[in-house]
Design an enzyme around this catalytic site. Sequence first.
Site, PDB file in Angstrom:
ATOM      1  N   GLU A   1      45.394  -4.845 -38.095  1.00 57.32           N
ATOM      2  CA  GLU A   1      44.742  -6.046 -38.644  1.00 57.32           C
ATOM      3  C   GLU A   1      45.489  -7.318 -38.234  1.00 57.32           C
ATOM      4  O   GLU A   1      44.872  -8.322 -37.909  1.00 57.32           O
ATOM      5  CB  GLU A   1      44.627  -5.958 -40.169  1.00 57.32           C
ATOM      6  CG  GLU A   1      43.789  -4.782 -40.688  1.00 57.32           C
ATOM      7  CD  GLU A   1      42.385  -4.701 -40.099  1.00 57.32           C
ATOM      8  OE1 GLU A   1      41.866  -5.730 -39.618  1.00 57.32           O
ATOM      9  OE2 GLU A   1      41.818  -3.593 -40.087  1.00 57.32           O
TER      10      GLU A   1
ATOM     11  N   ASP B   1      44.363  -1.447 -31.929  1.00 55.45           N
ATOM     12  CA  ASP B   1      44.932  -0.103 -32.080  1.00 55.45           C
ATOM     13  C   ASP B   1      46.232   0.029 -31.297  1.00 55.45           C
ATOM     14  O   ASP B   1      47.247   0.521 -31.813  1.00 55.45           O
ATOM     15  CB  ASP B   1      43.948   0.959 -31.559  1.00 55.45           C
ATOM     16  CG  ASP B   1      42.855   1.292 -32.565  1.00 55.45           C
ATOM     17  OD1 ASP B   1      42.978   0.879 -33.737  1.00 55.45           O
ATOM     18  OD2 ASP B   1      41.886   1.969 -32.180  1.00 55.45           O
TER      19      ASP B   1
HETATM   20 ZN   LIG Z   1      39.811  -3.568 -36.268  1.00 52.25          ZN
END
Ligand SMILES: [Zn+2]
Length: 680
Positions: A520, A584
């Site tokens: 995030e 990621d």
């Molecule tokens: Zn995301």
Amino acid sequence: MKKILLIICLAAQAAVASQAQTNQSDSAVPKPVKSFDLDAIDKSVDPCVDFYHFACGNWLRQNPIPADQAAWGRFNELHERNQVILRNILEKQSADNSNRTPDDQKIGDYYFSCMDEAAIESKGTKPLQPVLDRINAAKNKSELPQLMGELHNQGINALFAFSSEPDAKNASMVIAGTDQGGLGLPDRDYYLKDDAKSVETRNKYQQHVTNMFKLLGDSPDQAASEAKTVMQVETALAKVSMDRVERRDPNKVYHKMTTAQLQELSPAFKWSEYLVTIKAPEFSSLDVSEPDFVKGMNQLIASDDLDSIKTYLRWHAVHSAATMLPKAFVDENFAFFGKTLTGAQELRPRWKRCVQYTDNDLGEALGQAFVAEAFPPASKAATLKMVHELEDALKKDISQLSWMGPETKKQALYKLAHIDNKIGYPDKWRDYSALEIIRGDALGNSFRANDFEFHRQLNKINKPTDRQEWEMTPPTVNAYYNPLENNINFPAGILQPPFYDKNADDSTNFGGIGAVIGHELTHGFDDQGSQFDAQGNLREWWTPQDRERFTKLEDCFVNEYDGFVVIDDVHMKGKLTLGENTADNGGLRISHMALLDVLASSPEKDKDGFTPDQRFYLGWGQIWCENETPEAARLQALTNEHADAKYRVNGVVSNDEGFAKAFACKPGSPMIRKNACRVW
Ligand SMILES: [Zn+2]
């Protein structure tokens, strides 16, 4: 209806979960989901060849997709557990008594009405009839603006979207906004592509629309011809809708103009009448995300006959209401949107659907009870501590980057320092007092809840942006970054095992929730997020040289993920998933840096035959164990910004030399990419 929001979340499918087998009378909350799971590992697979199947192989074999699901993964296991907690709360509150708080009355009676299938059955389509009559009564196209306003008031999502949003170029203030909308299928491509699978899906959709008209009492011939009309109208809208990849560019979906300019774009639709009907606060300018869509919609209204548009609106009325209508409608709705589109074999049990709808419509009333039950203050404190550790790691990483110049670094660090962290649940709960929930009126409750939400959004126009609000409800198993507010949001629903486990070691938790937090945080600096500044304004703060270098590094991810085949000949869309893939890859690296800092002062030993580093990567791998139907895989690849679970693991670790080191992978192993990609 709601405008499409620009928030960047963690996962694709968490909201459709739940397992079929749970007995209706069984109120026992399942045991917490296992975080580090030795039994999930398939030791016959070499981690350097296929890490995903090493981490998850046994789990995948032992956890087939339940009949009522399109996919089954760790997110779903946790969602299932959260749902049982919610059901227990709702069953208690659905008993009719005078001791309930106003919020408890609302969630209890909403759930009770939704569960009362006998009452819903006996009323038939009567609760929907006033809407159908209203559409039928329109005699002239000049009545359309008012009619559209009345339909949008009830959450019937036809023709276009309208709502409020922070002004992307002045994000501390909220303005009105209108956007593309009005399709029944998940994406414009479904209407426009000519491959065999798209044609087949389109034909099945048209049959579904036919069936819904038949259920409303139309003759088979009439229903078939009406469905054809719906396809024509929606195809015309699809043609003027923007592609998902294009929409990722925030400048392409921001066109602030005066209401007079909006009116000039669409002479056939009197916006002033629409705005009066929806009781929007007065305003003089707004964001018309896609002027070309508005022009195309105008063309459609001008050239189509009124009866065709009314047929299209009638379809959207019954479509919006389907889940709260008698069983025949629910089943037909599932047959297409569940079975055909996602591959689920059975409808979820009623209680799971009703828990979901209550959460959608009254999420912060239901969420308070969930938080009291499932989210102790210690979990909030522990998460916050990890967020700070992750922020420190990202700060260190940005400072050390060789490709970013000092000017951009200074700005990036400033933005990072201003990211606000929202953990668990809102400080101030939503006030639902204006929403009336009537026991026994399932569809009416749903329409009133839509009306409440629509106007809650509209009432923000001309006001300062309230950054303390949440876009997800507390029980949600997901997380998001909001670029217009520069904040990260972690609902209580995800701050549970397997993501965060108070009994697990640091290495496992950093591979789980730590990487999620990193994910995030780095969204603030991905291809979309990086275009917004610390205050959430759409403004370039990068030097041109750094922007160019950044784009080149990102192209590496585009190429990598373009190469992954999801199913048949369907490749992943590298550009559509770019932001998520960057998050990621960056998130896991940053979390590993943070873990190393923590382990330096409180070291961990080998456990169960794995080093702390190995447990860290297994923590990441195992949150993504997931089985999915071919239909769900296809749907996700075509429409979702998140990579398929397997590639969220293998695509990431194969770029990470830390992983190769942890598992002593030899050069040339499939999990070591020749051209490893890295931004953060
Ligand atoms: Zn995301």
